[in-house]
Write an enzyme that holds these catalytic residues in place. Structure first.
Site, PDB file in Angstrom:
ATOM      1  N   LYS A  77     -17.406  -0.098   6.444  1.00 52.66           N
ATOM      2  CA  LYS A  77     -17.897  -1.325   5.549  1.00 52.66           C
ATOM      3  C   LYS A  77     -19.407  -1.088   5.370  1.00 52.66           C
ATOM      4  O   LYS A  77     -19.931  -1.047   4.234  1.00 52.66           O
ATOM      5  CB  LYS A  77     -17.670  -2.475   6.051  1.00 52.66           C
ATOM      6  CG  LYS A  77     -17.866  -3.548   4.997  1.00 52.66           C
ATOM      7  CD  LYS A  77     -17.774  -5.019   5.370  1.00 52.66           C
ATOM      8  CE  LYS A  77     -17.983  -5.982   4.498  1.00 52.66           C
ATOM      9  NZ  LYS A  77     -17.644  -7.345   4.489  1.00 52.66           N
ATOM     10  N   PHE A  89     -11.419  -6.757  14.373  1.00 51.08           N
ATOM     11  CA  PHE A  89     -10.204  -7.190  13.685  1.00 51.08           C
ATOM     12  C   PHE A  89      -9.944  -6.159  12.504  1.00 51.08           C
ATOM     13  O   PHE A  89     -10.818  -5.687  11.962  1.00 51.08           O
ATOM     14  CB  PHE A  89     -10.681  -8.395  12.804  1.00 51.08           C
ATOM     15  CG  PHE A  89      -9.801  -9.137  11.795  1.00 51.08           C
ATOM     16  CD1 PHE A  89      -8.486  -9.234  12.413  1.00 51.08           C
ATOM     17  CD2 PHE A  89     -10.070  -9.160  10.509  1.00 51.08           C
ATOM     18  CE1 PHE A  89      -7.521  -9.984  11.494  1.00 51.08           C
ATOM     19  CE2 PHE A  89      -9.173  -9.738   9.750  1.00 51.08           C
ATOM     20  CZ  PHE A  89      -7.939 -10.055  10.096  1.00 51.08           C
ATOM     21  N   GLN A  90      -8.654  -5.865  12.477  1.00 49.58           N
ATOM     22  CA  GLN A  90      -8.140  -4.884  11.312  1.00 49.58           C
ATOM     23  C   GLN A  90      -8.590  -3.507  11.565  1.00 49.58           C
ATOM     24  O   GLN A  90      -9.040  -2.864  10.617  1.00 49.58           O
ATOM     25  CB  GLN A  90      -8.379  -5.616  10.089  1.00 49.58           C
ATOM     26  CG  GLN A  90      -7.559  -6.562   9.745  1.00 49.58           C
ATOM     27  CD  GLN A  90      -7.286  -7.110   8.372  1.00 49.58           C
ATOM     28  OE1 GLN A  90      -8.171  -6.686   7.520  1.00 49.58           O
ATOM     29  NE2 GLN A  90      -6.341  -7.715   7.895  1.00 49.58           N
ATOM     30  N   MET A 124      24.534   8.557   1.481  1.00 55.05           N
ATOM     31  CA  MET A 124      24.469   9.880   2.021  1.00 55.05           C
ATOM     32  C   MET A 124      24.532   9.920   3.433  1.00 55.05           C
ATOM     33  O   MET A 124      25.191  10.738   4.004  1.00 55.05           O
ATOM     34  CB  MET A 124      22.912  10.503   1.879  1.00 55.05           C
ATOM     35  CG  MET A 124      22.626  11.835   2.482  1.00 55.05           C
ATOM     36  SD  MET A 124      23.901  13.066   1.702  1.00 55.05           S
ATOM     37  CE  MET A 124      22.917  13.678   0.332  1.00 55.05           C
ATOM     38  N   GLU A 126       0.871  -0.992  -0.153  1.00 56.94           N
ATOM     39  CA  GLU A 126       0.056  -0.175   0.012  1.00 56.94           C
ATOM     40  C   GLU A 126       0.808   1.236   0.211  1.00 56.94           C
ATOM     41  O   GLU A 126       0.637   2.388  -0.501  1.00 56.94           O
ATOM     42  CB  GLU A 126      -0.790   0.010   1.156  1.00 56.94           C
ATOM     43  CG  GLU A 126      -2.020  -1.056   1.207  1.00 56.94           C
ATOM     44  CD  GLU A 126      -1.719  -2.304   1.736  1.00 56.94           C
ATOM     45  OE1 GLU A 126      -0.654  -2.570   2.012  1.00 56.94           O
ATOM     46  OE2 GLU A 126      -2.601  -3.316   1.941  1.00 56.94           O
TER      47      GLU A 126
HETATM   48  C1  LIG Z   1      12.763   5.956   5.329  1.00 59.32           C
HETATM   49  C2  LIG Z   1      13.863   6.356   5.033  1.00 59.32           C
HETATM   50  N1  LIG Z   1      14.824   5.717   6.159  1.00 59.32           N
HETATM   51  C3  LIG Z   1      15.888   6.461   6.391  1.00 59.32           C
HETATM   52  C4  LIG Z   1      16.193   7.546   5.794  1.00 59.32           C
HETATM   53  C5  LIG Z   1      17.730   8.163   5.970  1.00 59.32           C
HETATM   54  N2  LIG Z   1      18.510   8.191   4.767  1.00 59.32           N
HETATM   55  C6  LIG Z   1      18.543   9.301   4.051  1.00 59.32           C
HETATM   56  S1  LIG Z   1      19.594   8.990   2.944  1.00 59.32           S
HETATM   57  C7  LIG Z   1      19.889   7.523   3.144  1.00 59.32           C
HETATM   58  C8  LIG Z   1      20.722   6.484   2.402  1.00 59.32           C
HETATM   59  C9  LIG Z   1      20.235   6.076   0.913  1.00 59.32           C
HETATM   60  O1  LIG Z   1      20.808   5.176   0.450  1.00 59.32           O
HETATM   61  P1  LIG Z   1      20.530   4.847  -0.893  1.00 59.32           P
HETATM   62  O2  LIG Z   1      19.365   4.709  -1.379  1.00 59.32           O
HETATM   63  O3  LIG Z   1      21.858   3.761  -1.355  1.00 59.32           O
HETATM   64  O4  LIG Z   1      21.288   5.915  -1.797  1.00 59.32           O
HETATM   65  P2  LIG Z   1      22.866   6.824  -2.015  1.00 59.32           P
HETATM   66  O5  LIG Z   1      22.832   7.956  -0.725  1.00 59.32           O
HETATM   67  O6  LIG Z   1      23.747   5.949  -1.766  1.00 59.32           O
HETATM   68  O7  LIG Z   1      22.813   7.281  -3.232  1.00 59.32           O
HETATM   69  C10 LIG Z   1      19.311   6.947   4.408  1.00 59.32           C
HETATM   70  C11 LIG Z   1      19.508   5.782   5.202  1.00 59.32           C
HETATM   71  C12 LIG Z   1      15.226   8.139   5.012  1.00 59.32           C
HETATM   72  N3  LIG Z   1      15.865   9.382   4.212  1.00 59.32           N
HETATM   73  N4  LIG Z   1      14.177   7.803   4.660  1.00 59.32           N
END
Ligand SMILES: Cc1ncc(C[n+]2csc(CCOP(=O)(O)OP(=O)(O)O)c2C)c(N)n1
Ligand SMILES: [Mg+2]
Lengths: 563, 161
Positions: free
Chosen positions: A166, A116-117, A473, A54
């Site tokens: 529902k 439920f749910q 990042m 979802e």
């Molecule tokens: C749902 C979620 N969890 C954690 C983060 C924190 N976060 C920001 S950038 C990042 C790394 C992203 O890794 P990747 O998708 O491999 O991209 P890259 O930076 O390596 O290009 C994380 C963990 C986030 N922005 N969103």
């Protein structure tokens, strides 16, 4: 109310309402309480796309909305189905994306009994929706749906959730669709106050160092051509936020690209030295302002926004104009005269030459920036959707966008896993366009199950995985601020993305060396199939330049890695 | 600074939750909140006392206005309004202290609404100062329980919000 009424069930009325609203597609996932609605969808005209999670339905509705300007629609069952939408709703809320999320709910008589749910989804989404409804009775459904679409798509746009017990979908009602909404508590200001506009026009003609700071609001209000006319008339350089990318042509003489943490040096320098900051549909996010006390220290601040609550929220505003960007810009352009900005434009132009975005390319390893440039070269009018991380910033920096709604990214919430499902929504909304999802190897794994959706529905999006084997990042911050201690950010070696694509029946391609980059891009575009490209990129490339957290935006560092 | 806001809202379930969530999410401090239906049964009126400087007040007002179910927000902090609060105070009382308590109640033009062997319950209406005043005097007898409605307010004269 007009016209003859017709007796029908709530579920049938739901379908009728969608058709009255001109909804062409719903992204959804069924469940127990939605059986009456899914039974109607079995032979309804509206297109339904079955996702695999979802969250993807919400992101797809969001991507569809951003790509088309229409309101996106998603549908999920009660309880876990509804809570799975939450991240997608919050993402849309933070970036003011028009969306209506429908959820099923346990029958009214059971609400509050921990049935439920059962989940209190209106309670859960209170702070992340523009408004939400728990439909009390079938007869109320048409009015509520009418209001939901109206609220989502007008004023400062945003997600609205409609929770349907529902019994509301099985009970009968006399159906007629209201023509107008009557909401005494909701009257967005559309036209800017003329006195304020004239005052602003005077202020502008006195400025010698103006900068226009444009955000996503310009795109939401479809005001790009008005912005262009305005900027050219007053001769002010234009910088955009991440979500404002495309609001102003990236290749225009007056364009400064993006500002903020990973913005261009020249945009940030221009802001810091400007005497008038003309903010349009933007909200002074901390990723934009850096240390807020030092932001635009010499500038008078003008702020055009449809949302009065944004005025002086983070930064004191000297000249507010509440109204729709398109209207206000058109009226402002009429009243305004050119700034005496010749020297300023020259100075900013010199910064552009002196401090361009740059990276050191390599013959041996694929530089992520190089991939972006190659995609741009191969298909400059592609829609670029991104996930969140370093790859997102490179896409923002190195792809030059000429038009709005071509760059789609989660700005405010920064939601990893957004890119792929949002790309699905964008492609469904704009089948004429090549759609790339610029993905991280981490982000893609948050919603890669949607490969089933694209293959099954033949939605040919191209997922370009920037495979650096890192949550890059976060790794970058660990390198810079935590002494290279890469705690739980290495994700290398776990997935073969080509095989993953093939397992789902999609096309899987890989490029590991620079000369392979362009051929796989071309192959993916030519294939017309859902494709995943595994780009093995330089592992520890950093996003540059960068304003460290808490610094002023002109304290911007070069982090370029020589190799 | 304290501000008194008169907030007209749709008389629907869930509106109070929306207002409460807004205040907690944005970190605004509510001193009191009183709500009840108005002369128009489809509209409820909230009287909210918030603490904060002008900037906070402006933000609170704008954020409240953004709620779809909020019809109107008016700052009625100025002298141009009448403000009242009602409190019920249950104090320990016996034959020795009863008359002294009655004297205090008279001075404050409060009312005794329940008398029992070991307690008295007093109803007092007034502005904040008055309620704090009687509370202080009664506290020496021992306050068992106390409840306050929170402030309600109307503007003076023929004009309404
Ligand atoms: C749902 C979620 N969890 C954690 C983060 C924190 N976060 C920001 S950038 C990042 C790394 C992203 O890794 P990747 O998708 O491999 O991209 P890259 O930076 O390596 O290009 C994380 C963990 C986030 N922005 N969103
Ligand atoms: Mg990565």
């Amino acid at each position: 109310m007009t016209g003859a009424t017709e007796k029908m069930t709530g579920a049938r009325a739901f379908i009728e309402c969608l058709s009255k609203e001109g909804v062409e597609v719903i992204f959804g996932y069924p469940g127990g309480v939605l059986l009456p609605i899914y039974d109607e969808l079995y032979d309804a005209d509206v297109r339904h796309i079955l996702v695999r999670h979802e969250q993807a339905a919400a992101h797809a509705a969001d991507g569809y909305a951003r790509a088309t300007g229409k309101t996106g629609v998603c549908l999920a069952t009660s309880g876990p189905g509804a809570t799975n939408l939450v991240t997608g709703i919050a993402t849309a809320y933070m970036d003011s994306v028009p969306m209506v999320a429908f959820t099923g709910q346990v029958p009214g008589s059971m609400i509050g009994n921990d049935a439920f749910q059962e989940a209190d989804i209106t309670g859960i989404t209170l702070p992340i929706t523009k408004h939400n409804y728990l439909v009390p009775e079938a007869v109320e459904l048409p009015r509520i749906i009418k209001e939901a679409f109206h609220i989502a798509s007008t004023g400062r746009q945003g997600p609205v959730l409609v929770d349907m017990p529902k019994d509301v979908t099985t009970d009968e009602l006399d159906f007629s669709y209201p023509e107008k909404v009557e909401l005494r508590g909701y009257k967005p200001t559309f036209n800017g106050n003329l006195l304020q506009v004239k005052k602003a026009a005077q202020e502008i003609s006195r400025s010698t160092c103006p900068v226009i700071y444009a955000g996503g609001g310009v795109i939401s209000s479809d005001a790009s051509s008005e912005l262009l006319a305005f900027a050219e008339k007053i001769m002010a350089p234009v910088t955009t936020t991440l979500t404002g990318i495309g609001a102003f042509p990236g290749n225009h003489l007056l364009s400064l690209g993006m500002l903020g943490m990973h913005g261009t040096k020249y945009a940030n320098y221009a802001i810091q030295e400007s005497d008038l900051l003309i903010t349009i549909g933007a909200r002074f996010d901390d990723r934009v302002t850096g240390k807020i006390e030092s932001f635009a220290p010499n500038a008078r601040v003008m702020h055009i926004d449809i949302d009065p609550a944004e005025i002086s929220k983070n930064v004191h505003v000297d000249i507010p104009i509440v109204g729709d960007a398109k209207e206000v810009l058109a009226s402002l352009t009429k009243h305004v005269m050119k700034c005496k900005s010749e020297n300023w434009i020259k100075k900013v132009g010199e910064w552009k030459v002196k401090y361009p975005l740059h990276y050191v390319n390599s013959d041996e390893f694929i530089k992520p920036q190089y991939i972006i440039e190659q995609i741009h070269e191969a298909c400059e009018d592609a829609i670029i959707v991104t996930d969140v991380g370093q790859h997102q910033m490179w896409a923002a920096q190195y792809f030059s966008f000429k038009e709005p709604r071509m760059f789609i990214t989660s700005g405010g919430l920064g939601t990893m896993g957004y890119g792929f499902p949002a790309a699905i929504g964008a492609k469904v909304g704009r089948p004429d366009k090549v759609v790339f999802d610029i993905a991280g190897d981490g982000s893609f794994q948050m919603n890669s199950q949607e490969l089933a959706t694209v293959v099954e529905n033949d939605i040919p999006v191209i997922v370009a995985v920037f495979n650096n084997g890192y949550l890059g990042m976060v790794r970058q911050w660990q390198e810079l601020f935590y002494e290279h201690r890469y705690s739980h950010t290495c994700i290398s070696g776990s997935v073969d993305f080509v095989k993953l694509a093939e397992a789902y029946g999609a096309l899987g391609l890989r490029a590991a060396r620079p000369p392979e980059v362009r051929p796989v891009i071309d192959e993916a575009i030519a294939s017309g199939r859902p494709t995943v490209i595994d780009f093995i990129v330089e592992r520890e490339e950093n996003v540059s330049p960068m304003v460290p957290a808490g610094a002023a935006i002109n304290e911007i560092l070069d982090l370029e890695r020589k190799s | 600074m304290k501000h008194t806001l008169a907030v007209l809202v749709e008389n629907k379930s869930g509106v109070l939750a929306r207002v409460a969530v807004l205040f907690s999410r944005r970190g605004y401090n509510i001193d009191s909140l009183a709500v009840g239906v108005t002369e128009d049964p489809t509209i409820s009126r909230m009287t909210i006392v918030v603490r904060g400087d002008d900037h906070v007040l402006e933000q609170v007002t704008k954020q409240l206005n953004k709620l779809i179910d909020v019809i109107k927000v008016t700052d009625i902090s100025s002298d141009e309004s009448v403000e009242r609060e009602l409190a019920l105070i249950k104090v320990t009382a016996d034959a020795n202290t009863r008359s002294e308590i009655i004297q205090i109640v008279d001075i404050f033009r409060a009312r005794i609404i329940d008398v029992a062997a070991k307690s008295m319950t007093i109803e007092v209406t007034g502005d904040e100062e008055k309620i704090v005043g009687i509370e202080q005097l009664l506290s020496s007898f021992g306050i068992k329980e106390m409840v306050r409605t929170g402030k309600v307010a109307l503007t003076r004269g023929i004009k309404s919000v």
